[in-house]
Enzyme design. Structure first.
Site, PDB file in Angstrom:
ATOM      1  N   LYS A 282       0.802  -1.218   0.000  1.00  0.00           N
ATOM      2  CA  LYS A 282       0.000   0.000   0.000  1.00  0.00           C
ATOM      3  C   LYS A 282       0.842   1.278   0.000  1.00  0.00           C
ATOM      4  CE  LYS A 282      -4.036   0.302   0.563  1.00  0.00           C
ATOM      5  NZ  LYS A 282      -4.900  -0.008   1.704  1.00  0.00           N
ATOM      6  N   ASN A 284      -0.789   4.882   0.573  1.00  0.00           N
ATOM      7  CA  ASN A 284      -2.084   5.539   0.748  1.00  0.00           C
ATOM      8  C   ASN A 284      -1.973   7.056   0.595  1.00  0.00           C
ATOM      9  OD1 ASN A 284      -3.304   3.047   1.310  1.00  0.00           O
ATOM     10  ND2 ASN A 284      -2.721   3.180   3.469  1.00  0.00           N
ATOM     11  N   GLU A 289      -6.327  12.580   1.823  1.00  0.00           N
ATOM     12  CA  GLU A 289      -7.455  12.187   2.675  1.00  0.00           C
ATOM     13  C   GLU A 289      -7.588  13.142   3.853  1.00  0.00           C
ATOM     14  OE1 GLU A 289      -7.433   7.823   3.454  1.00  0.00           O
ATOM     15  OE2 GLU A 289      -6.078   7.808   1.741  1.00  0.00           O
ATOM     16  N   GLN A 321     -15.877  35.055  24.020  1.00  0.00           N
ATOM     17  CA  GLN A 321     -14.549  34.470  24.207  1.00  0.00           C
ATOM     18  C   GLN A 321     -14.420  33.142  23.452  1.00  0.00           C
ATOM     19  OE1 GLN A 321     -12.297  34.917  27.995  1.00  0.00           O
ATOM     20  NE2 GLN A 321     -12.752  32.749  28.280  1.00  0.00           N
TER      21      GLN A 321
HETATM   22  N1  ARG Z   1     -10.736  37.082  27.440  1.00  0.00           N
HETATM   23  C1  ARG Z   1     -11.828  37.879  26.998  1.00  0.00           C
HETATM   24  C2  ARG Z   1     -12.262  37.442  25.614  1.00  0.00           C
HETATM   25  O1  ARG Z   1     -11.477  36.850  24.968  1.00  0.00           O
HETATM   26  C3  ARG Z   1     -11.447  39.316  26.941  1.00  0.00           C
HETATM   27  C4  ARG Z   1     -12.579  40.263  27.133  1.00  0.00           C
HETATM   28  C5  ARG Z   1     -13.069  40.172  28.516  1.00  0.00           C
HETATM   29  N2  ARG Z   1     -13.978  41.203  28.820  1.00  0.00           N
HETATM   30  C6  ARG Z   1     -14.729  41.152  29.919  1.00  0.00           C
HETATM   31  N3  ARG Z   1     -15.528  42.125  30.158  1.00  0.00           N
HETATM   32  N4  ARG Z   1     -14.673  40.133  30.733  1.00  0.00           N
HETATM   33  O2  ARG Z   1     -13.373  37.656  25.184  1.00  0.00           O
END
Ligand code: ARG
Length: 457
Positions: A282, A284, A289, A321
């Site tokens: 083989k 591959n 893939e 976040q």
């Molecule tokens: N670690 C946060 C993020 O990535 C930064 C902003 C946080 N702001 C707050 N008011 N807690 O979104």
């Protein structure tokens, strides 16, 4: 002590602290975070909120923090919630209480999106370069093998003969549209949110136009509420990547088929295949893939953020976040996938003999209908007549080009001995000289257009 600890007289739950932390993945924003802070400090100074000495102390301190990150000496503390608080905490240790002046008028809400835009700007420029290299590999491949004719497929059934180069270049144009979309997204990325404060703007007279110029942005965001809650740029990059991933996946799928023993149209360089632990024979197509498979996570990352965003109220909420891990995962994926795919394309070895023998003369049935059309028959009728010839050949167990003349003429008296000249794939390909077609002149024009596009930037 937490940077926001003033109103608290108890410690946050330990698991909650870890749940809340983004430093494990947003640490990679350290450089742009510090760049943004430098500009903000200068803005504060220009607004009369920092003396020259204070500004210099902050800038020197920020340089030192940057140096610690760069050399891997930055020591993360358990209380460092995210990159913004980590940098500020360390700055305070280095320069003392003046560090507390840096965050004047600023919020992490406008800071984080500024960081993201700075980070994306650079990442996208790098990605664009990688895509360009992929396009160059495609053009080179097309140019080198302009003579090769192979079956073209629709519904994965042989349809009409095409030039191998024509197939190769079809992907060049897909990736060209991807690069255009990228450039378009970059225009919207290059708008500065800094100065939007937590949500309502700031009251301290820091000139946002100065900040924009200082950080290389083309303009400032027109609404502070929108600025801190907007993740469109991340979404656009993820959508862009998902579309690119689909294109890359389709190229991979074609190549996996073409490299199979059954097709055998191309050979893959052993540098991009792997063996089997059990079956010694083989080789591959793992690189391809994985390209096909990783399009799944690129699409998944887009869907993740779409779902995160859909119910989020105005302005900043911590849900936002959750934009970072999908974004970084997509960028990391592409930074590997694109160069690998480029390597596969650059080292492709097409197999002319296999292409030739695979080509069924039935793929010239359209050309035979065109032959009748040139003799005055309406196309619909010609289509029907040739269909009957194909059926007759099938009934006799012959390839279409071996059906005897009397059999053709029994179906239509318009057939003549010169009909057999139609059964020449090279001729059929050359006949398709329309702009964007598969004749060599048209493919050469495409190569020229492609080269032009690449040279323009
Ligand atoms: N670690 C946060 C993020 O990535 C930064 C902003 C946080 N702001 C707050 N008011 N807690 O979104």
């Amino acid at each position: 002590m937490k940077l926001w600890g003033g109103r608290y007289d108890v410690d946050v739950d330990e698991l909650m602290e870890r749940f809340n932390a983004s430093l494990p993945f947003d640490y990679r924003l350290w450089e742009v975070d510090i760049e943004g802070s430098r500009a903000w400090a200068e803005g504060l100074h220009r607004a009369g909120l920092l003396t020259v000495e204070e500004l210099e102390a902050l800038l020197r301190g920020l340089d030192q923090v940057a140096e610690e990150w760069r050399t891997g000496r930055f020591e993360v503390q358990p209380s460092d919630e995210d990159i913004h608080t980590a940098v500020e905490r360390r700055l305070h240790e280095l320069v003392g209480d003046v560090a507390g002046k840096l965050h004047t008028g600023r919020s992490r809400n406008d800071q984080v999106v500024t960081d993201e835009r700075l980070y994306l700007r650079e990442s996208l420029d790098r990605l664009d370069g990688l895509l360009r290299a992929l396009q160059e590999a495609l053009v080179e491949q097309a140019e080198r093998h302009l003579d090769l004719v192979m079956p073209g497929y629709t519904h994965l059934q042989q349809a009409q003969p095409i030039r191998y180069s024509h197939w190769v270049l079809s992907f060049f144009w897909m990736f060209q549209r991807d690069r255009e979309r990228l450039a378009d997204a970059r225009r919207r990325i290059n708008i500065l949110p800094l100065g939007a404060g937590a949500l309502a703007g700031h009251s301290l007279g820091v000139d946002r136009r100065f900040l924009a110029t200082r950080l290389g942005f083309d303009g400032v965001s027109p609404n502070s509420l929108d600025a801190v809650g907007d993740r469109d740029v991340v979404l656009e990059v993820l959508a862009w990547a998902a579309i690119f991933g689909v294109h890359a996946s389709r190229l991979a799928e074609d190549l996996i088929l073409y490299a199979s023993r059954e097709f055998g149209f191309v050979r893959l360089d052993p540098r991009y295949t792997t063996g089997s632990s059990l079956m010694p024979q083989k080789a591959n197509p793992d690189a391809l893939e994985l390209t096909r498979g990783k399009s799944g996570r690129l699409i998944g990352n887009l869907v993740t953020l779409l779902v995160v965003l859909k119910g989020v109220p105005s302005a900043y909420n911590k849900d936002l976040q959750e934009d970072k891990e999908p974004l970084f995962d997509t960028l990391d994926t592409l930074h590997m996938l694109v160069p690998v795919l480029t390597g596969v394309v650059r080292t492709l070895q097409p197999q002319p003999e296999r292409m030739r023998t695979a080509l069924d003369t039935a793929t010239l049935a359209t050309d035979l209908a065109d032959y009748l059309v040139r003799r005055g028959m309406p196309f619909r009728q010609a289509h029907h007549v040739v269909g009957r010839a194909v059926a007759e050949a099938e009934r006799r167990g012959l390839p279409l080009h071996q059906l005897p003349l009397d059999a053709f003429q029994a179906i239509s008296p318009l057939f003549d001995a010169d009909l057999y000249r139609v059964f020449d794939a090279e001729r059929a390909v050359e006949a398709r000289s329309s702009e964007g077609g598969t004749a060599s002149a048209a493919v050469r024009a495409q190569i020229e257009a492609a080269r032009h596009v690449l040279a323009e930037e």
